[in-house]
Design a protein around this motif. Structure first.
Motif, PDB file in Angstrom:
ATOM      1  N   PHE A 109     -18.070  79.242 -29.020  1.00  8.60           N
ATOM      2  CA  PHE A 109     -19.611  79.074 -29.277  1.00  8.60           C
ATOM      3  C   PHE A 109     -20.282  79.305 -30.630  1.00  8.60           C
ATOM      4  O   PHE A 109     -20.952  78.567 -30.957  1.00  8.60           O
ATOM      5  N   PHE A 110     -19.390  80.218 -31.337  1.00 15.54           N
ATOM      6  CA  PHE A 110     -19.992  80.280 -32.807  1.00 15.54           C
ATOM      7  C   PHE A 110     -19.901  78.942 -33.678  1.00 15.54           C
ATOM      8  O   PHE A 110     -20.706  78.729 -34.253  1.00 15.54           O
ATOM      9  N   ILE A 111     -18.663  78.356 -33.586  1.00 12.10           N
ATOM     10  CA  ILE A 111     -18.633  77.190 -34.225  1.00 12.10           C
ATOM     11  C   ILE A 111     -19.426  76.041 -33.905  1.00 12.10           C
ATOM     12  O   ILE A 111     -20.199  75.130 -34.806  1.00 12.10           O
ATOM     13  N   LEU A 136     -22.359  76.459 -32.416  1.00  9.23           N
ATOM     14  CA  LEU A 136     -23.671  76.800 -32.828  1.00  9.23           C
ATOM     15  C   LEU A 136     -23.733  76.282 -34.406  1.00  9.23           C
ATOM     16  O   LEU A 136     -24.917  76.058 -34.715  1.00  9.23           O
ATOM     17  N   GLU A 137     -22.795  76.792 -35.122  1.00  8.69           N
ATOM     18  CA  GLU A 137     -23.031  76.481 -36.616  1.00  8.69           C
ATOM     19  C   GLU A 137     -22.954  74.868 -36.837  1.00  8.69           C
ATOM     20  O   GLU A 137     -23.789  74.396 -37.517  1.00  8.69           O
ATOM     21  N   ASP A 174     -26.263  73.682 -35.897  1.00 16.10           N
ATOM     22  CA  ASP A 174     -27.359  73.885 -36.877  1.00 16.10           C
ATOM     23  C   ASP A 174     -27.280  73.106 -38.130  1.00 16.10           C
ATOM     24  O   ASP A 174     -28.266  72.674 -38.969  1.00 16.10           O
ATOM     25  N   VAL A 175     -25.807  72.716 -38.542  1.00 16.13           N
ATOM     26  CA  VAL A 175     -25.778  71.890 -39.733  1.00 16.13           C
ATOM     27  C   VAL A 175     -26.298  70.625 -39.540  1.00 16.13           C
ATOM     28  O   VAL A 175     -26.890  70.130 -40.270  1.00 16.13           O
ATOM     29  N   ASP A 200     -30.000  70.626 -39.321  1.00 21.26           N
ATOM     30  CA  ASP A 200     -30.590  70.865 -40.556  1.00 21.26           C
ATOM     31  C   ASP A 200     -30.710  69.565 -41.422  1.00 21.26           C
ATOM     32  O   ASP A 200     -31.545  69.243 -42.039  1.00 21.26           O
ATOM     33  N   TYR A 252     -12.686  67.396 -35.171  1.00 26.24           N
ATOM     34  CA  TYR A 252     -12.796  68.683 -36.087  1.00 26.24           C
ATOM     35  C   TYR A 252     -11.936  69.649 -35.414  1.00 26.24           C
ATOM     36  O   TYR A 252     -12.273  70.190 -34.464  1.00 26.24           O
ATOM     37  N   PRO A 293     -11.268  75.387 -41.528  1.00 25.71           N
ATOM     38  CA  PRO A 293     -12.778  75.251 -41.461  1.00 25.71           C
ATOM     39  C   PRO A 293     -13.250  74.236 -42.560  1.00 25.71           C
ATOM     40  O   PRO A 293     -12.835  74.287 -43.905  1.00 25.71           O
ATOM     41  N   ALA A 294     -14.366  73.597 -42.431  1.00 29.69           N
ATOM     42  CA  ALA A 294     -14.770  72.604 -43.441  1.00 29.69           C
ATOM     43  C   ALA A 294     -16.284  72.948 -43.932  1.00 29.69           C
ATOM     44  O   ALA A 294     -17.023  73.791 -43.189  1.00 29.69           O
ATOM     45  N   LEU A 295     -16.450  72.745 -45.010  1.00 35.69           N
ATOM     46  CA  LEU A 295     -17.650  72.726 -45.702  1.00 35.69           C
ATOM     47  C   LEU A 295     -19.050  71.903 -44.726  1.00 35.69           C
ATOM     48  O   LEU A 295     -18.445  70.924 -44.503  1.00 35.69           O
ATOM     49  N   PRO A 296     -20.136  72.337 -44.630  1.00 38.35           N
ATOM     50  CA  PRO A 296     -21.301  71.669 -43.898  1.00 38.35           C
ATOM     51  C   PRO A 296     -21.236  70.290 -44.721  1.00 38.35           C
ATOM     52  O   PRO A 296     -21.349  69.260 -43.986  1.00 38.35           O
TER      53      PRO A 296
END
Lengths: 142, 656
Positions: free
Chosen positions: A26-28, A30-31, A34-35, A38, A93, A115-118
């Motif tokens: 869920f959290f990943i 969600l992020e 968002d990325v 954005d 990913y 984990p990768a940078l946005p």
């Protein structure tokens, strides 16, 4: 191998793109959403199951997809296959190590390590969407 | 003399002839008168002295000489002779007389001769008277001399005849002697030849003997050298077990010297622990069967002692030959080999030997234990077939190549036991050529378990990497999401720290269970206890034992954490008397089960819905996959219902 391109000083925009996100966490998810949002993209998902992802995979308006490999107890492979049929470019990913069998099935695909940078994510997705055009051009030349 | 009527006319005729025929005399070989005719007496004039019957003696002296020669001619040469006229004086009248002598028969060697006197008539005296007077005396003298000489000649002749006869006899004797000599000479010649051949034979025999002698002396010298050079103690005994001959090595075992030859062996002490030596030797003599024993000497050496009957060249038994061969090294090696074999057999490691071109030759206890085949089952079988050998990542040809090039190979093999279990073994193979055979020594180590663990470890490590990376991505997402809804750094840090700690606690529980899952009760206690340290009365946890799988435990833990933090900030836990009641039930359907969790706050301030849905709200309402979350902000306190379908696999409440 599947490393994202060097992070650009300003992350690329994805305005007008429809990007499918398949991620069971869920959290990943969600992020990721968002990325991508954005950066101007329209996010389809995040889909937390293979079944849910398959339900939207036939959407012809998709420009790209970001797929986690392991979805619950399944792999994302059926989704990837469906997307490939529709010529929708995608990246994996994943936190999975190099020996994952998915790499032998999709030897040419891009893999972005968790984990990768946005910025890395955005560059990779933007790279996906440029690619088909470039291929078309090279096909015309030959 | 008157003829009778009985006489035949033939007789008459013969008589007539006789009267007319000249007087004659029949003489035999020795000149004796056999028969005289009627009128032959006139020509005889016997000399004085004893009467001889020899016609030559009896004839008139004038006739004698001629008669002798005539007779001689008849008997010697078988010839008739008519002599010249001879002057014969009859009563003072001279008469010419011819002598006619012829063989009486026609045979080749006449035994008789007929002498006839033929008168030629009276000689005229007057013819003779002229000189007669003058020469009469001379003639008489001469004739006497002549007669004397004739007589002498006759004597000489007779002597000569006799001598001749003697000589002839002698000659004959000589001749016969000569012949004898000749035959003797021939015999001698023959004998000589025989002797020569015998001599030659002797010479050959001699040469042969010499050669044999040389061979014997060479053989003897060989024997001497052999006796001196041999390292095998050899003792020759005669039938009475007396020493005949021995080599130097025997002196190390028996207290004997060269001078002791001929003495019984029983007189001597020896170093061997072999009390039955004499008995065995007698047995060999009686049974003629060789005896062989391995005997220890007092100084710890071992001897292969063999007793055999001594056979002469013509296969007679003439004693006993005893040989002592030092086999100490062999015994020691045998002992060492036995120990090694025992060690090999004791080893838990499978060790076996197989013929490269054939079956298994050796199979130790370790092999029996690992593969399940007994020694009897394994020996003779083709190794690769028996153990179903496969070569992962290589091939038999590669192994063969390595064996032929370097003589050994080591690596991993897949093999199968008797009961069908697949093994991974680490094998060491060595190829040893022996007597034209290619022996392969193989020792294996069962690494099936290790391989299994290796694989498991590899998988675990991959899984761990994945989880760590995933967890990091989760933390990254939480951090960024927290940041998005934070009003200040302090706010961010407070929220993020709390969420990270909750994540970490859930993680701790999962690690304790080897990631199989976390108990809901433990999870709740962990999240609530930090806020109710002053009194455990302030919260109640009720419900059956539920184990949440890892992918649910993490968000459930976080949701409980969010509820608890909110409660301490805005709800019942912000007051000293406020309480939280957490309870759950499990509703089992036909092929699904649903967990119903109820969070009830009491005794807190009046609550109301948050003005905007921050990350905390999203987290509570959406982060649990598949769950329906409902919050009621009642004046008495918050009520949160979570309806969570559980996969059947987690239904282990019954077992607890």
């Amino acid at each position: 191998m599947g490393r994202a391109n060097e992070v650009a000083s300003t992350p690329p925009r994805l305005d007008g793109a429809r990007v499918l996100v398949v991620e069971d966490d869920f959290f990943i998810g969600l992020e990721l959403a968002d990325v991508l949002s954005d950066a101007g993209a329209e996010v389809v998902g995040p889909m937390q199951t293979v079944q849910a992802a398959l339900a939207v995979a036939d959407d012809r308006t998709l420009s790209a997809a970001v797929l986690d490999i392991r979805i619950g107890n399944e792999t994302v492979e059926p989704v990837a296959r469906r997307l490939a049929e529709h010529e929708v470019p995608f990246i994996f990913y994943t936190g999975q190590s190099g020996s994952d069998p998915i790499r032998t099935i999709w030897p040419g695909c891009k893999i972005l390590a968790k984990p990768a940078l946005p910025a890395s994510l955005l560059t990779a997705v933007a790279g996906l969407m440029k690619k088909p055009r470039r291929e078309q051009r090279s096909a015309k030349r030959s | 003399m008157s003829p009778t009527a009985a006489l035949g006319e033939a007789t008459l005729h013969r008589r007539a002839i006789e009267q007319v025929a000249p007087p004659s005399i029949l003489v035999d070989e020795s000149h004796r008168i056999v028969h005289l005719s009627n009128n032959a007496g006139r020509y005889l004039l016997p000399p004085g002295g004893p009467l001889s019957d020899d016609v030559v003696d009896l004839a008139r002296p004038e006739l004698r000489f001629e008669l002798r020669s005539c007779l001689h001619r008849v008997f010697e040469q078988n010839q008739s002779t008519l002599s010249l006229p001879i002057m014969v004086q009859f009563n003072g009248h001279g008469n010419r007389v011819h002598l006619f002598v012829r063989p009486a028969s026609d045979s080749v060697s006449p035994r008789h001769a007929l002498v006839m006197f033929i008168e030629g008539g009276a000689v005229d005296e007057s013819v003779l008277s002229g000189d007669s007077q003058i020469s009469d005396d001379t003639v008489r003298r001469l004739s006497q001399e002549l007669e004397l000489t004739q007589s002498r000649l006759r004597t000489v002749r007779e002597e000569s005849d006799a001598a001749n006869e003697d000589l002839r006899a002698a000659n004959e004797e000589l001749q016969s002697i000569n012949e004898e000599y000749r035959s003797t000479a021939e015999e001698l010649e023959t004998s000589k030849e025989e002797l020569q051949s015998i001599n030659e034979e002797l010479q050959t025999v001699n040469t042969e003997l010499k050669l044999k002698l040389e061979a014997i002396s060479r053989a003897h010298s060989d024997l001497q050298n052999l006796m001196a050079a041999t390292d095998i103690g050899t003792l020759f005994l005669d039938t009475g077990l007396r020493i005949k001959r021995f080599t130097d090595r025997v002196t190390e075992l028996f207290a004997i010297k060269l001078a002791d030859e001929g003495r019984p062996i029983s007189d001597f002490s020896h170093q061997l622990e072999y009390g039955d030596l004499i008995k065995d030797a007698r047995m060999v003599l009686s049974d003629l069967a060789p005896i062989r024993r391995e005997v220890r000497s007092r100084n710890g050496h071992w001897f292969d002692t063999r007793l055999r009957p001594y056979r002469t060249v013509d296969d007679k038994i003439d004693g006993v030959v005893v040989t002592f061969l030092d086999i100490t090294d062999r015994r020691q090696m045998e002992e060492a080999l036995r120990q090694e074999k025992r060690l090999v057999d004791l080893s838990r490691e499978p060790i076996f030997v197989w013929d490269f071109d054939g079956g298994i030759l050796e199979w130790n206890r370790g092999s029996e234990e690992l593969y399940g085949y007994s020694r009897q089952e394994a020996i003779g079988q083709r190794k690769d077939r028996l153990l179903g050998t496969m070569v992962p990542g290589s091939s038999f040809d590669d192994i063969k190549k390595a064996l032929f090039e370097s003589g050994n190979w080591s690596g991993e093999l897949r093999q199968r036991t008797k009961d069908g279990r697949d093994l991974t073994v680490e094998s060491r193979i060595e190829l040893v050529p022996l007597d034209g055979r290619r022996l392969v020594f193989e020792s294996t180590r069962d690494i099936t378990e290790r391989k299994h663990w290796d694989e498991r470890q590899r998988l675990l490590l991959g899984e761990l990497t994945h989880r760590v990376k995933n967890t990091l991505a989760v933390i990254q997402a939480i951090a960024r999401q927290t940041l998005r809804s934070s009003s200040s750094n302090e706010d961010f840090i407070e929220h993020f720290d709390g969420r990270l700690a909750a994540l970490s606690r859930t993680h701790g529980l999962l690690v304790e269970s080897d990631w199989r899952g976390a108990s809901l009760a433990a999870l709740a206690r962990q999240e609530l206890e930090p806020y109710t340290s002053d009194s455990s009365e302030r919260f109640k946890i009720e419900g059956p034992s539920i184990i949440l799988p890892a992918d649910l435990a993490t968000p459930v833990g976080l949701v409980l954490h969010e509820l608890a933090t909110n409660s301490t900030k805005y709800g019942s836990l912000s007051r000293r008397t406020g309480t939280v009641n957490l309870s759950w039930t499990l509703n089992r359907g036909n092929d699904s089960q649903v967990l119903n969790v109820l969070w009830e706050e009491r005794g807190g301030p009046a609550v109301e819905s948050p003005k905007r849905a921050g990350f905390g709200s999203v987290l509570i309402e959406s982060s649990i996959p598949g769950a329906k979350v409902q919050r009621e902000f009642r004046p008495a306190g918050l009520i949160c219902r979570i309806e969570l379908p559980l996969p059947r696999a987690t239904d282990n409440g019954k077992s607890q």
